[in-house]
Design a protein around this motif. Structure first.
Motif, PDB file in Angstrom:
ATOM      1  N   GLU A  44      47.304  71.258  53.918  1.00 30.45           N
ATOM      2  CA  GLU A  44      47.613  70.603  52.895  1.00 30.45           C
ATOM      3  C   GLU A  44      46.972  71.952  51.939  1.00 30.45           C
ATOM      4  O   GLU A  44      46.408  72.606  51.678  1.00 30.45           O
ATOM      5  CB  GLU A  44      46.837  69.221  53.731  1.00 30.45           C
ATOM      6  N   PRO A  45      47.174  71.428  51.051  1.00 30.89           N
ATOM      7  CA  PRO A  45      46.841  72.364  49.847  1.00 30.89           C
ATOM      8  C   PRO A  45      44.775  72.094  49.871  1.00 30.89           C
ATOM      9  O   PRO A  45      44.581  70.907  49.588  1.00 30.89           O
ATOM     10  CB  PRO A  45      46.958  71.314  48.233  1.00 30.89           C
ATOM     11  N   THR A  66      52.464  77.772  48.061  1.00 27.37           N
ATOM     12  CA  THR A  66      52.531  75.739  47.577  1.00 27.37           C
ATOM     13  C   THR A  66      52.711  75.218  49.781  1.00 27.37           C
ATOM     14  O   THR A  66      53.558  76.398  50.444  1.00 27.37           O
ATOM     15  CB  THR A  66      53.546  75.486  46.813  1.00 27.37           C
ATOM     16  N   PRO A  67      52.619  74.496  50.172  1.00 24.61           N
ATOM     17  CA  PRO A  67      52.799  73.974  51.747  1.00 24.61           C
ATOM     18  C   PRO A  67      53.716  74.046  51.958  1.00 24.61           C
ATOM     19  O   PRO A  67      54.673  73.936  52.807  1.00 24.61           O
ATOM     20  CB  PRO A  67      51.868  72.730  51.257  1.00 24.61           C
ATOM     21  N   SER A  68      55.019  73.228  50.835  1.00 28.22           N
ATOM     22  CA  SER A  68      56.403  73.509  51.095  1.00 28.22           C
ATOM     23  C   SER A  68      57.172  75.034  51.121  1.00 28.22           C
ATOM     24  O   SER A  68      58.164  75.081  51.696  1.00 28.22           O
ATOM     25  CB  SER A  68      56.685  73.064  50.060  1.00 28.22           C
ATOM     26  N   TRP A 105      41.336  68.978  52.305  1.00 27.29           N
ATOM     27  CA  TRP A 105      42.248  68.822  51.771  1.00 27.29           C
ATOM     28  C   TRP A 105      42.141  68.342  50.208  1.00 27.29           C
ATOM     29  O   TRP A 105      40.817  66.938  50.898  1.00 27.29           O
ATOM     30  CB  TRP A 105      43.769  68.694  51.812  1.00 27.29           C
ATOM     31  N   TYR A 108      45.337  64.247  47.001  1.00 31.24           N
ATOM     32  CA  TYR A 108      45.875  64.028  45.963  1.00 31.24           C
ATOM     33  C   TYR A 108      46.904  63.054  46.348  1.00 31.24           C
ATOM     34  O   TYR A 108      47.729  62.369  45.008  1.00 31.24           O
ATOM     35  CB  TYR A 108      47.145  65.260  46.033  1.00 31.24           C
ATOM     36  N   PRO A 130      47.442  75.929  45.220  1.00 29.68           N
ATOM     37  CA  PRO A 130      48.929  75.095  45.657  1.00 29.68           C
ATOM     38  C   PRO A 130      48.673  73.757  45.574  1.00 29.68           C
ATOM     39  O   PRO A 130      49.261  72.645  45.706  1.00 29.68           O
ATOM     40  CB  PRO A 130      48.076  75.278  47.934  1.00 29.68           C
ATOM     41  N   LEU A 131      47.633  72.738  44.996  1.00 32.08           N
ATOM     42  CA  LEU A 131      47.556  72.041  44.420  1.00 32.08           C
ATOM     43  C   LEU A 131      48.135  71.346  43.532  1.00 32.08           C
ATOM     44  O   LEU A 131      48.964  70.651  43.322  1.00 32.08           O
ATOM     45  CB  LEU A 131      46.365  71.646  44.516  1.00 32.08           C
ATOM     46  N   HIS A 134      52.011  71.534  44.297  1.00 27.66           N
ATOM     47  CA  HIS A 134      51.867  70.369  45.038  1.00 27.66           C
ATOM     48  C   HIS A 134      52.456  69.422  44.174  1.00 27.66           C
ATOM     49  O   HIS A 134      52.849  68.009  43.612  1.00 27.66           O
ATOM     50  CB  HIS A 134      51.389  70.030  46.206  1.00 27.66           C
ATOM     51  N   GLU A 137      55.868  69.853  41.296  1.00 21.46           N
ATOM     52  CA  GLU A 137      57.095  69.480  42.851  1.00 21.46           C
ATOM     53  C   GLU A 137      57.015  67.944  42.524  1.00 21.46           C
ATOM     54  O   GLU A 137      58.240  67.117  42.803  1.00 21.46           O
ATOM     55  CB  GLU A 137      56.643  69.698  43.743  1.00 21.46           C
ATOM     56  N   ASN A 138      55.815  67.373  42.572  1.00 22.24           N
ATOM     57  CA  ASN A 138      55.933  65.792  42.996  1.00 22.24           C
ATOM     58  C   ASN A 138      55.888  65.659  41.287  1.00 22.24           C
ATOM     59  O   ASN A 138      54.701  64.022  41.079  1.00 22.24           O
ATOM     60  CB  ASN A 138      55.360  65.151  43.648  1.00 22.24           C
TER      61      ASN A 138
END
Lengths: 279, 327, 369
Positions: A44-45, A66-68, A105, A108, A130-131, A134, A137-138
């Motif tokens: 997780e970020p 990034t987590p993805s 983490w 989010y 990374p946050l 993420h 991305e959303n």
């Protein structure tokens, strides 16, 4: 017989790529040698990893890819101690040990439907990266995103490749500042807290996420307070000397909290409930 | 509570006289543990009443001088035995301590009892209560009672002491009516046996001693001259000199580093040996080195404010080292 | 009808000998040369090293579960001739090292004091609880049977009754014995299978008979006397209150500076403490081979929190000592509802400068705020 997982045993990983960020910071992209494990690696970020160069020791770094991304994990390393120097001396294709993911983490999910103000100083952008990814991305789940990124000089900005992209992006507003004016610099000049005060962001429905050197965090928090940000709406991620990363070896405590298991991400509310100072 | 002896009274009076110039005075006070005393840090005048001085005051309070003089701004008063002044002298001669920052309040000494010797004599039993009267120590343990003659249980250094009533260095001196009354021994007499051993025997002696070392660093931190406490190479990460493992090899390595750091500087106060929880005979090593330094350089640490320790400086030609013979 | 199971003290040595055939027996052994008592293997007992069950050991038994240093794993660099610039690395599975430990014989700690068993409970909470456990500890711990003898002798630095224990606290012992002069009487027996097996194996040493009322009274007397003696050493501490008090007075910098002034920040107290288990991790390499180890570390040490950047969150002795006291009486309680001090008094005994943890706590609590 019950098998107890040995969290002190690292997994072997290979350095795929090394990126030079600043004169004394590099980023490593590493992949676990166990392909299956790499594919199933979830984090997780905000979570951290212990990276070892065998023979030198271990140090803690935030996973800043990034987590993805399932191809590699990225870490940014500033040269300061024995192990970080050893990491700097590695080249692509060489092996490191990884124990990850460790720690908590950024929440989010709780940030959904809110404006988010990211404040990063120097290499302190790494935990936020990374946050930010993420959330971008959303994007549809979040409101306005702002990033204030401060560094000593133009050379001290990390992740220039991301900055270029974010500058063009409509999804995030980017403000960069350096401590002292210099030739060819047309963006903000001034210390992070001062620039923040000038920006005067609204605290309405806004979450501030801040990371940087202790002195920057200290004064920036004061400004955030002045701007009426509530303790619950300020998050930061902390650093302490860590060894085991699993809450046993004792040294990373701030009061009764262990940075390695209860952190590294804390809300200011949690931190203000601890008597020991976190800066 | 023991009765106040005359030297204690004089000491308190003297400290009251000079107290106003001082930010803090370090002395001794009663401990709850039988046959031990505690260091006392006096910041207010009324605390002077808690001071004691008797033959249990074994701690060398000079230990605190370096760190406290760095921490505090004012002048520090320290209650010292004549032998403890050697540590202060040594610190000043090495320019680690500013003479004007410390007031040495030296008390004449009638010998001090060595706790470890007493405990050894009674077979390691835990002392429940004890008192000292007329040169006799009476001790109760859970099952047994002992009466020991004090004159056999003074610290080793007392038997070779010749400065107990004429300290080599002081700012204030308080004479003690009772005098040291023990049979004197020759200096370094206890090394004679040891020096007869073969190299193998010496090696195995120290291997056994150091195998008990748990690297608690009590010896290093209590030493008045080891001001390296927070910068010790035995714990340093960069550069990485020594492993942090706790085993006999690392214990030996650490202790030898210590010994070399103190070569020709050690004032033989015996604090290292006193505090060692593993009962390692640390002072023996220091004494042996000091004896060699005395032979080679005719230097005795802690007696001369102006003389540099021989291993902190060098001469082109050393009188007692025949280099050509060594080749 | 109540019965009394006991072992005659005169048979104790043969019992231990027999035990030592199937188990590794550790017990308090006194070195006659300097009088110190420590937990040692029964194998070293001889004319110079004698069993001493009465006195307190200098060091705590924690090193039997948590050795001063221990390898986590070994590694080896390998060079492939086809790819000369790349070093491959191989780890010697620590799982293998751990299972070696499991296969080794079971350990019996005989004569461990009740306070030390309370400390083992604390260690279990640190290493054995939580999401991520420490297999190195658990393997050693699982294999160990604790046989304790209640303390009929209470020393001036004992204060277990003040921190929630008592001289006959057997909740964490597998077998609890009471010294009744001629005999050691079984007072508490746990349900552990391996303990049953042990007792069956040594069946011939245990005798059983009816208890008479005098004996019942005597047992009660022994227990209450010890408890009384121990509780006179220090007031009873309410864990909740003390944690709160510590919390409240955390920021009294001047007070902390004053009460810790004599501390020389060595590790004597930490390394004899039965509960202190902070450790360091390091690497050592010789040639192409090396190992990663964990070893004891202490929180009053300057290097403990020193970061690579040079920043040290607990730079001063008073900050480090305050952390230590808070760890024992505040932090650990907050996390586990259990104090982290068991009142064994060893730290008071070894401190070079006479720091008394009871005095420190008393001082903190007496400060009006």
């Amino acid at each position: 017989m019950e098998v107890i997982k040995n969290h002190l045993l690292p997994k072997i990983a290979t350095i795929k790529k090394i990126i030079r960020e600043t004169p004394n910071i590099i980023s490593l992209q590493v992949a676990l040698d166990d392909i299956e494990a790499m594919r199933n690696f979830i984090f997780e970020p905000g979570q951290v990893a212990q990276i070892s160069v065998f023979g030198f020791g271990e140090s803690t770094f935030v996973i800043n890819s990034t987590p993805s991304n399932k191809d590699y994990l990225q870490f940014s390393v500033m040269k300061s101690g024995v192990n970080t120097t050893a990491i700097h001396n590695l080249s692509e294709g060489e092996k490191v040990g990884i124990r990850a993911p460790l720690g908590n983490w950024f929440p989010y999910k709780d940030m959904e439907g809110k404006n988010i103000l990211f404040i990063g100083g120097g290499i302190g952008l790494a935990p936020l990266r990374p946050l930010i990814f993420h959330i971008l991305e959303n994007k549809e789940k979040y409101m306005k995103l702002t990033l204030l990124y401060a560094a000593k000089s133009p050379d001290d900005f990390c992740f220039k490749y991301d900055i270029d992209e974010w500058e063009k992006s409509k999804d995030i507003q980017l403000i960069q500042t350096i401590d002292n004016a210099c030739y060819g610099w047309d963006k903000e000049v001034g210390l992070c807290p001062n620039v923040l005060e000038k920006m005067y962001p609204s605290s309405q429905n806004t979450i501030a996420v801040i990371c940087g050197p202790p002195i920057m965090i200290k004064y920036t928090l004061e400004v955030l307070k002045k701007l009426d940000f509530e303790d619950d709406n300020i998050y930061t991620t902390l650093e302490r000397r860590m060894k085991c990363g699993i809450g046993k070896c004792g040294r990373c405590n701030i009061g009764e909290k262990f940075v390695c298991v209860d952190g590294p991400v804390f809300s200011l509310r949690e931190l203000s409930n601890i008597s020991e100072t976190f800066i | 509570m023991q009765q106040e002896n005359s030297v204690e009274k004089k000491l308190k009076e003297r400290i009251r006289d000079v107290f106003d110039d001082l930010e803090l005075v370090i002395g001794y006070c009663q401990s709850k543990i039988p046959l031990k005393v505690n260091p006392l840090f006096i910041q207010r005048k009324e605390e002077i009443d808690d001071l004691i001085f008797d033959n249990l005051c074994i701690n060398n309070l000079a230990t605190y001088s370096y760190f406290l003089s760095n921490e505090l701004k004012g002048k520090i008063g320290i209650v010292l035995k004549p032998c403890d002044t050697r540590s202060i002298t040594q610190l000043i001669s090495e320019e680690l301590l500013n003479k004007d920052r410390v007031k040495s309040i030296v008390v004449g000494c009638a010998g001090i009892l060595d706790y470890k010797k007493i405990v050894k004599e009674i077979g390691g039993l835990k002392i429940i209560s004890a008192d000292i009267k007329d040169e006799h120590i009476r001790i109760d343990t859970i099952d047994e009672n002992f009466t020991l003659e004090a004159k056999n249980f003074y610290a080793d250094k007392c038997y070779t002491c010749n400065i107990y009533d004429n300290p080599p260095y002081y700012d204030e001196f308080i004479e003690n009516d009772s005098k040291l009354n023990i049979e004197p021994r020759k200096e370094y007499e206890d090394l004679d046996e040891f020096e007869k051993l073969s190299l193998e025997e010496i090696n195995s002696f120290w291997d056994l001693q150091f195998s008990n070392c748990i690297r608690c660093y009590a010896c290093r931190n209590i030493c008045p001259l080891e001001v390296c406490r927070d910068k010790c190479i035995a714990q340093l990460d960069v550069p990485h000199w020594q492993s942090q493992k706790i085993n006999s090899a690392e214990g030996k390595f650490f202790q030898l580093i210590r010994a070399f750091h103190l070569a020709g500087r050690c004032t033989e106060c015996g604090e290292c040996e006193r505090v060692c929880p593993a009962n390692i005979q640390l002072l023996k090593l220091m004494k042996k080195i000091n004896k060699d330094v005395l032979k080679l350089f005719n230097y005795r640490p802690g007696f001369n404010l102006d003389e540099k320790p021989p291993l902190l400086t060098f001469k082109n030609v050393e009188k007692n080292i025949k280099e050509e013979e060594l080749i | 009808m109540k019965t009394l199971t006991y072992i005659k003290k005169e048979n104790l040595n043969t019992f231990l000998e027999k035990l030592n055939k199937n188990y590794d027996v550790f017990l308090p052994v006194q070195n006659k040369a300097d009088g110190t008592i420590n937990f040692e293997s029964l194998d070293i007992v001889n004319d110079n090293n004698v069993i001493n069950l009465k006195e307190k050991t200098r060091k705590s038994p924690k090193s039997l579960f948590f050795p001063p240093s221990e390898n986590l794993f070994e590694f080896e660099y390998k060079k492939d001739i086809k790819k000369p610039d790349i070093m491959e690395i191989k780890l010697l599975e620590s799982e293998k090292m751990i299972s070696d430990e499991t296969n080794s014989r079971k350990k019996v700690i005989f004569g461990i004091k009740p306070c030390d068993t309370m400390a083992v409970k604390c260690l279990d909470l640190v290493f054995g609880e939580g999401e991520k456990k420490d297999p190195y500890y658990i393997m050693k711990r699982k294999n160990t049977i604790l046989i304790s003898i209640g303390c009929s002798n209470v020393f001036p630095d004992c204060f277990c009754t003040s921190v929630g224990g008592n001289p006959f606290y057997f909740d964490y012992s597998d077998l609890g014995l009471i010294d009744m002069g001629q005999n050691l009487v079984i007072f508490k027996l746990s349900e552990r299978d391996d303990l049953r097996k042990l007792l069956d194996e040594c069946n011939e040493f245990f005798e059983e008979r009816e208890i008479n009322s005098d004996e019942e009274i005597e047992i009660k007397k022994i227990i209450s006397e010890s408890e009384k003696k121990c509780s006179s050493n220090w007031e009873s501490v309410n864990a909740e209150d003390i944690a709160l008090d510590m919390e409240r007075k955390f920021s009294e910098e001047e007070m902390w500076k004053n009460i810790t002034r004599k501390c020389i920040s060595c590790a004597a107290c930490t390394y004899v403490c039965p509960t202190c288990v902070c450790f360091n991790i390091g690497d050592e390499q010789t040639g192409m081979k090396g190992e990663r180890y964990k070893c004891w570390d202490f929180c009053t040490n300057y290097y403990y929190t020193l970061e690579a950047s040079g920043h040290n969150p607990r730079e001063k002795i008073y900050q480090r000592y305050r952390n230590k006291i808070n760890c024992k009486y505040n932090y650990f309680y907050k996390r586990n509802k259990n104090l982290y001090c068991v009142g064994c008094g060893r730290c008071i005994d070894v401190c070079p400068v006479g720091m008394d943890i009871r005095e420190i706590v008393k001082h903190v609590r007496s400060l009006q705020k």
